[in-house]
Enzyme design. Structure first.
Site, short mmCIF file in Angstrom:
data_model
loop_
_atom_site.label_atom_id
_atom_site.label_comp_id
_atom_site.label_asym_id
_atom_site.label_seq_id
_atom_site.Cartn_x
_atom_site.Cartn_y
_atom_site.Cartn_z
N HIS A 306 66.41 41.72 1.70
CA HIS A 306 67.64 41.04 1.31
C HIS A 306 67.62 39.61 1.84
O HIS A 306 67.11 39.37 2.93
CB HIS A 306 68.86 41.78 1.87
CG HIS A 306 70.12 41.43 1.17
ND1 HIS A 306 70.87 40.32 1.51
CD2 HIS A 306 70.76 42.01 0.12
CE1 HIS A 306 71.90 40.25 0.70
NE2 HIS A 306 71.86 41.26 -0.16
N ASP A 363 70.81 48.94 -3.26
CA ASP A 363 70.25 49.55 -4.47
C ASP A 363 69.28 50.69 -4.20
O ASP A 363 68.83 51.36 -5.13
CB ASP A 363 69.51 48.47 -5.30
CG ASP A 363 70.47 47.43 -5.84
OD1 ASP A 363 71.49 47.83 -6.41
OD2 ASP A 363 70.21 46.23 -5.67
N1 CMC Z 1 58.65 44.42 -0.85
C1 CMC Z 1 57.61 43.79 -0.27
N2 CMC Z 1 57.72 42.59 0.34
C2 CMC Z 1 58.92 42.02 0.36
C3 CMC Z 1 60.05 42.62 -0.23
C4 CMC Z 1 59.88 43.88 -0.85
N3 CMC Z 1 60.92 44.49 -1.43
N4 CMC Z 1 61.12 41.82 -0.07
C5 CMC Z 1 60.70 40.74 0.59
N5 CMC Z 1 59.35 40.86 0.86
C6 CMC Z 1 58.51 39.92 1.63
C7 CMC Z 1 58.20 38.68 0.82
O1 CMC Z 1 57.02 38.84 0.08
C8 CMC Z 1 58.08 37.65 1.91
O2 CMC Z 1 56.82 37.83 2.52
P1 CMC Z 1 55.99 36.58 3.13
O3 CMC Z 1 56.85 36.03 4.25
O4 CMC Z 1 54.71 37.15 3.57
O5 CMC Z 1 55.86 35.59 2.00
C9 CMC Z 1 59.13 38.07 2.92
O6 CMC Z 1 59.28 39.48 2.74
C10 CMC Z 1 60.48 37.38 2.74
O7 CMC Z 1 60.92 37.63 1.42
P2 CMC Z 1 61.49 36.53 0.44
O8 CMC Z 1 60.90 36.75 -0.92
O9 CMC Z 1 61.35 35.18 1.04
O10 CMC Z 1 63.02 36.93 0.44
P3 CMC Z 1 64.14 36.41 -0.53
O11 CMC Z 1 65.34 36.25 0.29
O12 CMC Z 1 63.69 35.24 -1.33
O13 CMC Z 1 64.30 37.63 -1.56
C11 CMC Z 1 64.93 39.76 -2.38
C12 CMC Z 1 65.22 38.66 -1.36
C13 CMC Z 1 66.06 40.77 -2.34
C14 CMC Z 1 64.88 39.16 -3.80
C15 CMC Z 1 63.58 40.44 -2.05
O14 CMC Z 1 63.67 41.07 -0.80
C16 CMC Z 1 63.15 41.44 -3.10
O15 CMC Z 1 62.51 41.06 -4.09
N6 CMC Z 1 63.50 42.76 -2.95
C17 CMC Z 1 63.23 43.75 -3.98
C18 CMC Z 1 64.29 43.67 -5.09
C19 CMC Z 1 65.63 44.20 -4.62
O16 CMC Z 1 65.74 45.23 -3.99
N7 CMC Z 1 66.70 43.48 -4.98
C20 CMC Z 1 68.08 43.88 -4.65
C21 CMC Z 1 68.67 43.00 -3.60
S1 CMC Z 1 70.17 43.61 -2.81
C22 CMC Z 1 71.38 43.83 -4.00
C23 CMC Z 1 71.52 42.78 -5.01
O17 CMC Z 1 71.51 41.58 -4.76
O18 CMC Z 1 71.64 43.16 -6.17
#
Ligand code: CMC
Length: 429
Positions: A306, A363
């Site tokens: 998140h 989720d």
């Molecule tokens: N699986 C594997 N790696 C992950 C995941 C995941 N679900 N989420 C984040 N990471 C890694 C990401 O690759 C990054 O790694 P590194 O530092 O090595 O580059 C690190 O963790 C930080 O992640 P980020 O992409 O910078 O985080 P963000 O704030 O940009 O994205 C997010 C947040 C929710 C989009 C992301 O965690 C994600 O894609 N999660 C899966 C989709 C999901 O569950 N979405 C629902 C979110 S909560 C409810 C809502 O908003 O609807």
């Protein structure tokens, strides 16, 4: 603690005031930065950017705290219902008995769709994703109320809020009925909000349908837990689109489209699809976790991580407990629930997830409850829409009433070609 910060640039000094929120969140006020220095800030994904001051929802992502209008989510989940929580979000205070009754009655009064809307549902292909129908139908609603959607008129705002709250469940149920080829079931205004929605979803004209109180209770809980989440992608979209002073239907339709994506509200569908894939494949949970860690594989663990929470999402905690109760009551042993719990255990004991503070989000377990209720996968994000609606409305209203609101219009750093002369088509190499 200092109450300002200085930015030195090209011999100029910009003094940014430090703004402090109720919970001691601190922000630099850079509103005059460009006018004073010519500089803009660069912040893809608005990771460090506060775009509004808001009194609706507070999140402490480090500690896993979520409050609507100051009330902890755990207390609302235990004691409130969805209509009361919606009132709280939209009006800022818990209602008196009389205020709540009026709010409920007004919503009940508006549940029917104009008959002219029916052909809209018929026009979509049977396998249309219901989120596309939700967004299109919400936009279409505006066409029936063109004389009553002025975003600056308090009476228009009031009736639009009632209409949206009342009609979106009907739209959602019609979208579902269309997808399975069953007749549309009209709203029953003698029923409570969630019961009415379940009736429109699952009743058929040929036989009586009894709403299971357990299902209604679980749905109410999920709606409350989804009702707002401060400046997330879809809410920011509603505010941004609304800042152009377009009508609220158009702004909410845009929010629905934003919510559809798998990184946002579409993740609940994605989670269950992944669990099904694990169940039906030869691989185990560990190999899916390994894929999620592999930077050469685009797969990420849906329902994990998140932007704001660097701790267990408080909503996921409540939903996991509810899933335990509801799933065993409705379907007994669900192998997918077992796989989900194992996936969580494997991920949470893995350094990659621990170091990055990636926990289950709202989720991760919600889809399993929707599935136990008998909802098809592509309806899961639609349930998120119904839950998030009062939050979008509350945030839209706050935006409209805020004298500091300006049209949303970010800057950019242009890195395309420099100026060049047009070349006639025959002269291009
Ligand atoms: N699986 C594997 N790696 C992950 C995941 C995941 N679900 N989420 C984040 N990471 C890694 C990401 O690759 C990054 O790694 P590194 O530092 O090595 O580059 C690190 O963790 C930080 O992640 P980020 O992409 O910078 O985080 P963000 O704030 O940009 O994205 C997010 C947040 C929710 C989009 C992301 O965690 C994600 O894609 N999660 C899966 C989709 C999901 O569950 N979405 C629902 C979110 S909560 C409810 C809502 O908003 O609807």
């Amino acid at each position: 603690m200092s109450d300002s910060a200085r930015i030195e640039f090209d011999g100029q000094t910009f003094e940014a005031e430090v703004l402090t929120g109720t919970e001691d969140e601190r922000a630099l006020d850079i509103r005059k930065l460009r006018a004073s220095t010519g500089l803009i800030t660069y912040d893809p994904g608005y990771v460090n950017t506060g775009s509004v001051r808001s009194a609706v929802t507070f999140i402490d992502g480090e500690q896993g705290i979520l409050r609507y209008r100051g009330y902890p989510i755990e207390q609302l989940a235990e004691h409130s219902d969805f209509i009361e929580t919606s009132y709280l979000l939209i009006h800022g205070e818990l209602p008196t008995t009389e205020q709540l009754e009026t709010f409920r009655q007004q919503i009940i009064h508006h549940t029917l769709l104009r008959e002219d809307m029916r052909p809209l549902f018929d026009a979509f292909p049977r396998d249309a994703h219901p989120m596309a129908i939700m967004s299109a139908a919400t936009s279409a609603l505006s066409t029936f109320y063109q004389d009553h959607y002025d975003p600056r008129d308090p009476d228009d705002i009031q009736v639009s809020i009632y209409r949206l709250m009342a009609k979106l469940p009907t739209v959602a149920a019609f979208a579902y009925k269309k997808s399975i080829g069953q007749p549309y079931v009209y709203p029953q205004n003698s029923m409570r909000f969630t019961e009415n929605f379940l009736h429109m979803m699952f009743a058929v004209p040929a036989e009586p349908y009894q709403v299971d109180p357990e299902v209604a209770e679980a749905l109410t809980l999920l709606l409350i837990l989804h009702a707002d989440h401060e400046q997330n992608c879809s809410t920011s979209t509603v505010r941004l689109v609304g800042s152009s002073q377009v009508n609220i239907y158009a702004a909410i339709a845009a929010g629905i489209s934003a919510l559809w994506g798998p990184l946002h509200g579409g993740a609940n569908q994605d989670v269950v699809e992944t669990l099904l894939e694990i169940r039906d494949s030869d691989s185990d949970t560990a190999s899916f976790v390994a894929r999620a860690k592999d930077k050469n594989d685009p797969f990420r663990l849906p329902g994990f991580g998140h932007r704001v929470y660097k701790n267990y999402d408080p909503r996921a905690k409540i939903i996991k407990e509810a899933a335990d109760r509801v799933i065993s009551k409705l379907v007994g042993d669900d192998p997918l629930f077992a796989i989900a719990r194992e996936l969580e255990d494997v991920a949470l004991s893995d350094d990659y997830f621990v170091e990055r503070k990636l926990y289950p989000n709202v989720d991760f377990y919600s889809g399993l409850i929707y599935r136990a209720m008998g909802l098809p996968l592509d309806m899961f994000p639609v349930l998120f829409v119904l839950g998030r609606l009062p939050g979008w409305i509350a945030q839209w209203r706050e935006m409209i009433d805020d004298p500091e609101t300006r049209i949303g219009r970010p800057r950019q750093i242009y890195d395309g070609a420099g100026e060049r002369d047009y070349v006639a088509i025959g002269d291009r190499g």
